[in-house]
Design a protein around this motif. Structure first.
Motif, PDB file in Angstrom:
ATOM      1  N   LEU A  94       0.828  -1.205   0.000  1.00 41.67           N
ATOM      2  CA  LEU A  94       0.000   0.000   0.000  1.00 41.67           C
ATOM      3  C   LEU A  94       0.865   1.258   0.000  1.00 41.67           C
ATOM      4  O   LEU A  94       0.573   2.228  -0.711  1.00 41.67           O
ATOM      5  N   ILE A  95       1.914   1.249   0.791  1.00 43.07           N
ATOM      6  CA  ILE A  95       2.810   2.407   0.827  1.00 43.07           C
ATOM      7  C   ILE A  95       3.451   2.620  -0.542  1.00 43.07           C
ATOM      8  O   ILE A  95       3.538   3.751  -1.040  1.00 43.07           O
ATOM      9  N   ALA A  96       3.878   1.537  -1.163  1.00 39.88           N
ATOM     10  CA  ALA A  96       4.508   1.647  -2.487  1.00 39.88           C
ATOM     11  C   ALA A  96       3.528   2.195  -3.516  1.00 39.88           C
ATOM     12  O   ALA A  96       3.887   3.048  -4.343  1.00 39.88           O
ATOM     13  N   LEU A  97       2.288   1.734  -3.478  1.00 42.49           N
ATOM     14  CA  LEU A  97       1.279   2.227  -4.429  1.00 42.49           C
ATOM     15  C   LEU A  97       1.039   3.723  -4.251  1.00 42.49           C
ATOM     16  O   LEU A  97       0.948   4.471  -5.238  1.00 42.49           O
ATOM     17  N   PRO A 150       4.416  16.432  -0.874  1.00 37.97           N
ATOM     18  CA  PRO A 150       5.227  15.400  -0.206  1.00 37.97           C
ATOM     19  C   PRO A 150       4.991  15.304   1.295  1.00 37.97           C
ATOM     20  O   PRO A 150       5.107  14.220   1.862  1.00 37.97           O
ATOM     21  N   ILE A 151       4.679  16.416   1.956  1.00 39.46           N
ATOM     22  CA  ILE A 151       4.468  16.364   3.410  1.00 39.46           C
ATOM     23  C   ILE A 151       3.210  15.562   3.730  1.00 39.46           C
ATOM     24  O   ILE A 151       3.209  14.711   4.643  1.00 39.46           O
ATOM     25  N   HIS A 152       2.138  15.830   2.996  1.00 36.98           N
ATOM     26  CA  HIS A 152       0.894  15.066   3.162  1.00 36.98           C
ATOM     27  C   HIS A 152       1.153  13.574   2.958  1.00 36.98           C
ATOM     28  O   HIS A 152       0.701  12.730   3.753  1.00 36.98           O
ATOM     29  N   LEU A 153       1.899  13.239   1.930  1.00 38.44           N
ATOM     30  CA  LEU A 153       2.233  11.841   1.644  1.00 38.44           C
ATOM     31  C   LEU A 153       3.075  11.240   2.769  1.00 38.44           C
ATOM     32  O   LEU A 153       2.787  10.137   3.253  1.00 38.44           O
ATOM     33  N   ALA A 154       4.123  11.958   3.201  1.00 36.69           N
ATOM     34  CA  ALA A 154       5.042  11.417   4.207  1.00 36.69           C
ATOM     35  C   ALA A 154       4.330  11.153   5.534  1.00 36.69           C
ATOM     36  O   ALA A 154       4.537  10.113   6.161  1.00 36.69           O
ATOM     37  N   PHE A 158       3.941   7.353   6.917  1.00 36.62           N
ATOM     38  CA  PHE A 158       4.569   7.032   8.203  1.00 36.62           C
ATOM     39  C   PHE A 158       3.532   6.472   9.163  1.00 36.62           C
ATOM     40  O   PHE A 158       3.780   5.476   9.858  1.00 36.62           O
ATOM     41  N   SER A 159       2.350   7.083   9.192  1.00 35.29           N
ATOM     42  CA  SER A 159       1.272   6.586  10.054  1.00 35.29           C
ATOM     43  C   SER A 159       0.830   5.190   9.631  1.00 35.29           C
ATOM     44  O   SER A 159       0.600   4.318  10.480  1.00 35.29           O
ATOM     45  N   LEU A 160       0.730   4.968   8.328  1.00 35.46           N
ATOM     46  CA  LEU A 160       0.332   3.655   7.838  1.00 35.46           C
ATOM     47  C   LEU A 160       1.357   2.592   8.213  1.00 35.46           C
ATOM     48  O   LEU A 160       0.997   1.468   8.582  1.00 35.46           O
TER      49      LEU A 160
END
Length: 318
Positions: A94-97, A150-154, A158-160
């Motif tokens: 999921l993180i990779a996707l 990128p901040i929203h993604l990071a 990280f939470s996931l």
């Protein structure tokens, strides 16, 4: 007393030879097969000592039984019925996707921070008017893989990673994937149902809140202290209310759906557990589909058209 001139010594019976070393006399035997064995050919067991052949045969028998036990679907399992395993597949996938989708939108937009201008972002973002006017229902799902910069993604990834690892081990790969996907859809349906029809929403937060809600249910099921999980949820909800632009409805929808589906997973009866869990997941999905069609009927007056390559939708009538 007079003794006979040549007293006779009673004959002693000779000890048997070791089965593997016939020239060594021994009074020891294997507790399993009963064959005589010298100390070098015996191994300590839970009761007595066994010969080297019996030890090897017992080890092979145990390995065979263990393979048969596992292949039959039995073995040590969690409260959700998942086999004990520390291997992670769903969470890193999921993180990779999410990272791949973000990279593609950044490439299309030619910007890492303004990737929301990408065509894919516009086609996938959860915009209720487009969902109703163009029947683009897939936006309820695809928007969960989009992120604003990128901040929203990071933060989300990280939470996931922190939350998803434990839940995947507890629930197993298929059950965890079901919780994540249904929570993602639940967050999208909540936004579609209750939010402003002209507001665009994106992010994996709804699904991550679903995982967080699932952790709370799992902690209660395992009779652990729920205070840390409750505190984390309350803190995140406060942040959702305090910071502008965050979809509180998406978070709440994902939280509720994730908690419900996880409850069905960890509280399902042991007998026919997989059936109960599957039925519960289907019931939740059907309920979400029903809510989608209900809201879609309310937005039946929305019409959309493309003007200069941009999708433009009218506000709902009535």
């Amino acid at each position: 007393m007079n003794q006979p001139p040549n007293p006779q010594t009673p004959p002693t019976s000779a000890l048997p030879g070791c089965w593997w070393h016939p020239t060594r006399q021994t009074g020891l035997t294997c507790v399993r097969c009963g064959r005589p064995a010298c100390p070098d050919c015996l191994r300590e067991a839970s009761v007595g000592a066994q010969c080297i052949d019996c030890v090897q045969a017992g080890r092979q028998q145990a390995q065979t039984q263990q393979r048969q036990y596992r292949s039959s679907g039995l073995g040590a399992r969690t409260v959700a019925g998942a086999k004990l395993s520390n291997s992670l597949v769903v969470t890193p996938t999921l993180i990779a996707l999410n990272i791949v989708v973000y990279a593609y939108t950044a490439f299309q937009a030619k910007s890492f921070t303004d990737n929301q201008t990408a065509k894919l972002f516009g086609d996938w973002v959860l915009w209720p008017r487009a969902v109703a006017g163009e029947s683009e229902w897939w936006r309820l799902f695809t928007s969960g893989f989009l992120h604003y910069g990128p901040i929203h993604l990071a933060v989300n990834m990280f939470s996931l990673w922190i939350l998803g690892r434990d839940m995947e081990v507890l629930l197993g790969k298929v059950r965890f994937a079901a919780v994540y996907v249904l929570a993602l859809i639940g967050g999208g349906v909540s936004v579609f149902l209750l939010d402003d029809s002209n507001r665009a929403t994106a992010g994996a937060s709804g699904a991550i809140y679903g995982v967080l809600g699932g952790i709370l249910v799992a902690v209660i099921r395992l009779r652990l202290n729920p205070a840390p999980a409750i505190g984390t949820i309350v803190l995140n909800l406060i942040i959702s209310v305090s910071i502008p632009g965050i979809s509180l409805l998406g978070h709440l929808g994902g939280l509720v759906v994730g908690a419900l589906v996880t409850a069905a997973m960890v509280y399902a009866p042991t007998r026919n557990r997989a059936v109960w869990q599957s039925v519960a997941a289907v019931v939740v999905l059907v309920a979400l589909v029903g809510l989608y069609f209900y809201r879609d009927s309310q937005l039946a007056g929305v019409t959309c058209q493309y003007l200069q390559g941009q999708l433009v939708c009218s506000p709902p009538t009535g």
